[in-house]
Design a protein around this motif. Structure first.
Motif, PDB file in Angstrom:
ATOM      1  N   UNK A 191       6.896   8.715  -2.262  1.00  0.00           N
ATOM      2  CA  UNK A 191       5.824   8.129  -1.476  1.00  0.00           C
ATOM      3  C   UNK A 191       6.382   7.213  -0.408  1.00  0.00           C
ATOM      4  N   UNK A 192       5.496   6.594   0.370  1.00  0.00           N
ATOM      5  CA  UNK A 192       5.887   5.721   1.469  1.00  0.00           C
ATOM      6  C   UNK A 192       5.097   4.418   1.395  1.00  0.00           C
ATOM      7  N   UNK A 193       5.799   3.288   1.618  1.00  0.00           N
ATOM      8  CA  UNK A 193       5.106   2.001   1.721  1.00  0.00           C
ATOM      9  C   UNK A 193       5.209   1.437   3.126  1.00  0.00           C
ATOM     10  N   UNK A 194       5.971   2.100   3.971  1.00  0.00           N
ATOM     11  CA  UNK A 194       6.073   1.734   5.383  1.00  0.00           C
ATOM     12  C   UNK A 194       5.954   3.008   6.189  1.00  0.00           C
ATOM     13  N   UNK A 195       5.469   2.920   7.442  1.00  0.00           N
ATOM     14  CA  UNK A 195       5.348   4.120   8.263  1.00  0.00           C
ATOM     15  C   UNK A 195       6.658   4.893   8.333  1.00  0.00           C
ATOM     16  N   UNK A 241      -2.785  12.093   0.962  1.00  0.00           N
ATOM     17  CA  UNK A 241      -3.509  11.298   1.937  1.00  0.00           C
ATOM     18  C   UNK A 241      -4.075  10.003   1.390  1.00  0.00           C
ATOM     19  N   UNK A 242      -4.073   9.834   0.061  1.00  0.00           N
ATOM     20  CA  UNK A 242      -4.591   8.595  -0.533  1.00  0.00           C
ATOM     21  C   UNK A 242      -3.702   7.408  -0.182  1.00  0.00           C
ATOM     22  N   UNK A 298       0.860  -1.184   0.000  1.00  0.00           N
ATOM     23  CA  UNK A 298       0.000   0.000   0.000  1.00  0.00           C
ATOM     24  C   UNK A 298       0.893   1.230   0.000  1.00  0.00           C
ATOM     25  N   UNK A 299       0.672   2.108  -0.956  1.00  0.00           N
ATOM     26  CA  UNK A 299       1.458   3.335  -1.080  1.00  0.00           C
ATOM     27  C   UNK A 299       0.715   4.480  -0.396  1.00  0.00           C
ATOM     28  N   UNK A 300       1.384   5.152   0.524  1.00  0.00           N
ATOM     29  CA  UNK A 300       0.836   6.338   1.162  1.00  0.00           C
ATOM     30  C   UNK A 300       1.279   7.554   0.374  1.00  0.00           C
ATOM     31  N   UNK A 301       0.353   8.432   0.051  1.00  0.00           N
ATOM     32  CA  UNK A 301       0.649   9.623  -0.752  1.00  0.00           C
ATOM     33  C   UNK A 301       0.754  10.819   0.180  1.00  0.00           C
ATOM     34  N   UNK A 311       9.964  -1.100  -7.326  1.00  0.00           N
ATOM     35  CA  UNK A 311       9.359  -0.411  -6.183  1.00  0.00           C
ATOM     36  C   UNK A 311      10.304   0.653  -5.636  1.00  0.00           C
ATOM     37  N   UNK A 312      11.570   0.294  -5.516  1.00  0.00           N
ATOM     38  CA  UNK A 312      12.563   1.240  -5.002  1.00  0.00           C
ATOM     39  C   UNK A 312      12.674   2.465  -5.900  1.00  0.00           C
ATOM     40  N   UNK A 313      12.717   2.230  -7.215  1.00  0.00           N
ATOM     41  CA  UNK A 313      12.824   3.340  -8.154  1.00  0.00           C
ATOM     42  C   UNK A 313      11.552   4.191  -8.148  1.00  0.00           C
TER      43      UNK A 313
END
Length: 598
Positions: A291-295, A270-271, A232-235, A282-284
């Motif tokens: 964006x963030x995939x981990x807190x 916030x999406x 899950x990508x946090x925007x 994913x890294x690139x």
């Protein structure tokens, strides 16, 4: 005609031939052949010492390669190259070339070869290859042409460029200096550049189109289909996604990355989006999208701890076993970050479990037996997580680049290269100083130095130095030169030039450039006087021959630098290098005849 060679000269030539055959057949590893060669020299010279030497002198000669400045230089250059890789210092250059390669891989290779050849005309070829080597390895990791198909052509392009000016290689300077001492006029920097450029135009199609096809694909990353991880990508507010549509964003991202939630309108801060891709994509994508995939708090904690404890951040793949407490939990309910201080970046589902079981309220994926987790953290935390929660760690973990030291590593490398290029320091001293600075500043860690060095290259360099000294000190090189001079008097000028060039090429591929230059230059000068030919083209034939070191890995230090990274065998150099040697000898001989009206 010369008389019979001495016993030691015949033994030296026989040993060189045997070593060449053993390398070419490939039944024994490079390390074994190299060590056997050193052992035969040591034992042979102990019981049958060279004239006016003691048995122990032979032992010193046999093992002198392990302490030779050339080996120390190569090891230091490998360490500095490792520093650029582990800090990510060359990532911007890799991404720039990657964009070119994406337009067309063949065009990207041609442009890269041209850049390498041009740079080596004005900067010594060894530093140029040291700078380009990690870039091409990184390109291969990003999906460009495999490193094993590009590094030998790249090395050849660098050597051709270095041949074009008197400052391109130290060997060129040596030949020009010896010729001047023999009474010839001084050659300027670009004295013979047009000849080499014309020959390069003939050789480049072979480097560009044929050589990569003759080389094996030694990459291991493509032998199995890379795993795709879902997350899950946090925007966040500062993300590049904000205000852009799906089509606009996907144009910027890697081809094997996808946003599974396709919307018609622009993305908003916030999406939370479902995304998937390989670890590299994913890294690139995260780098490009911010964006963030981990807190964010756990990622920041991992990096702070890594800096405080001077440890590398690792990313590992771990399989969920049947005994794991994580089964049927989601990442948000598992408490992984709080308990172990690690961050899960994504989940890979085996093909039999492609139907994701998601939590109905949050939409998060439920973890199942057989899932592969992509986990980031420090070594101790990762090990504790795997042991406590019954996870099986897979091979192929990746150390995250220490980007905080990227600028420092680049400054050390370019400083060392610059000092060597302008002649303020010898390349050996500049490289050794740079390697020491890499250690002192933490760009390269002592416990990781084994990954930078190659045992195969080390023993091969030591063996080549020993065999070169034996060829020279036994009188084998002098006898071969005398035999050559006696057989050239009835040949036309073009054949004389080609024969001298081939003789020097043979010496440079099995002894050393310095040996070939030292032996070949006075021989060519004397042959010119005996046959009534102009001296300069015969001296240039020696200079060019000293640079035609494509056919063996022991011919030049840049050949050895690429050997480990490309996973090359002796046969790879022989198969691709011999045709190039013949192309260059024929072309350069003809051009010398035309240029000097012979």
């Amino acid at each position: 005609m010369p008389g019979m060679p001495s016993f030691h000269a015949m033994a030296a030539m026989a040993l060189t031939t045997a070593m060449f055959i053993a390398f070419a057949r490939g039944r024994l590893s490079t390390e074994i052949v190299s060590l056997l060669t050193i052992a035969v020299i040591a034992v042979g010279l102990y019981f049958f010492p060279l004239p006016h030497t003691k048995p122990t002198d032979g032992l010193q000669l046999a093992f002198s390669g392990f302490g030779h400045y050339a080996l120390i230089t190569i090891c230091a250059l490998m360490i500095m190259g490792r520093g650029l890789v582990v800090t990510g210092a060359l990532d911007p250059a890799s991404r720039f070339l990657e964009r070119i390669w994406k337009v067309h891989s063949s065009f990207g290779l041609l442009m890269s070869l041209g850049i390498a050849s041009f740079l080596s005309m004005i900067v010594n070829d060894t530093p140029i290859l040291v700078l380009l080597l990690p870039i091409f390895v990184s390109l291969a990791a990003r999906g460009a042409m495999p490193a094993s198909k590009t590094l030998i052509p790249l090395n050849a392009a660098v050597l051709i460029g270095g041949m074009a000016t008197t400052i391109g290689t130290s060997t060129n300077l040596l030949v020009v200096s010896i010729a001047r001492d023999l009474g010839m006029p001084q050659m300027n920097v670009f004295h013979f550049t047009p000849i080499v450029l014309a020959a390069g135009l003939v050789a480049f199609p072979y480097l560009w189109l044929v050589m990569p096809r003759l080389l094996p694909d030694n990459s291991t990353a493509e032998r199995q289909k890379p795993r795709r991880f879902t997350t899950r990508l946090r925007v966040p507010a500062g993300s590049e996604l904000v205000g852009k549509t799906y089509k606009e964003v996907m144009k910027l991202l890697p081809g094997d990355f996808s946003i599974d939630d396709k919307t018609d309108g622009p993305f908003e801060a916030g999406q939370r989006l479902n995304i998937s891709g390989t670890h590299e994509s994913l890294e690139e994508a995260l780098r490009l999208l911010k964006g963030q995939v981990a807190p964010g708090w756990i990622v920041d904690r991992i990096r702070r701890n890594a800096s405080r404890e001077s440890e590398d951040v690792q990313v590992l793949e771990m399989v969920v076993t049947a005994d794991s407490r994580l089964i049927n939990r989601t990442l948000s309910t598992s408490g992984i970050a709080d308990l172990y201080g690690v961050a899960v970046l994504g989940i890979h589902k085996p093909e039999r479990l492609l139907q994701f079981d998601r939590d109905q309220q949050t939409g998060d994926i439920r973890i199942a037996e057989g899932d592969v987790l992509l986990v980031m953290g420090l070594p101790g935390s990762l090990q504790e997580f795997a042991q406590t929660d019954s996870l099986l760690q897979l091979e192929g973990g990746k150390v995250m680049p220490r980007r905080s030291k990227a600028v420092l590593a680049a400054a050390i490398m370019f400083g060392s290269v610059g000092l060597a290029s302008v002649g303020l320091l010898p390349i050996a001293i500049a490289a050794l100083g740079g390697a020491i600075l890499m250690f002192a500043t933490g760009c390269v860690k002592f416990d990781r130095v084994g990954r930078a060095l190659s045992a195969k290259v080390i023993v091969l360099v030591a063996a080549s130095i020993a065999i070169g000294r034996v060829i020279l000190e036994s009188g084998a090189a002098a006898w071969l030169a005398e035999a050559l001079a006696g057989g050239l008097q009835y040949m036309p000028p073009a054949a004389v030039l080609a024969a001298i060039m081939l003789f020097v090429t043979l010496l440079t591929n099995f002894a050393s450039n310095a040996t070939a230059a030292t032996v070949g230059t006075p021989i060519a000068f004397n042959i010119a006087n005996q046959l009534g030919l102009p001296q300069e083209p015969l001296i240039l034939a020696v200079l060019f021959g000293c640079n035609l070191c494509y056919a063996t890995p022991i011919a030049y230090q840049t050949n050895m630098l690429i050997m480990a990274e490309g996973g090359y065998s002796f046969g790879d150099y022989l198969r691709t290098g011999l045709p190039l040697v013949l192309i260059m000898v024929a072309t350069l001989s003809g051009l010398l005849v035309l240029t000097y009206g012979m």
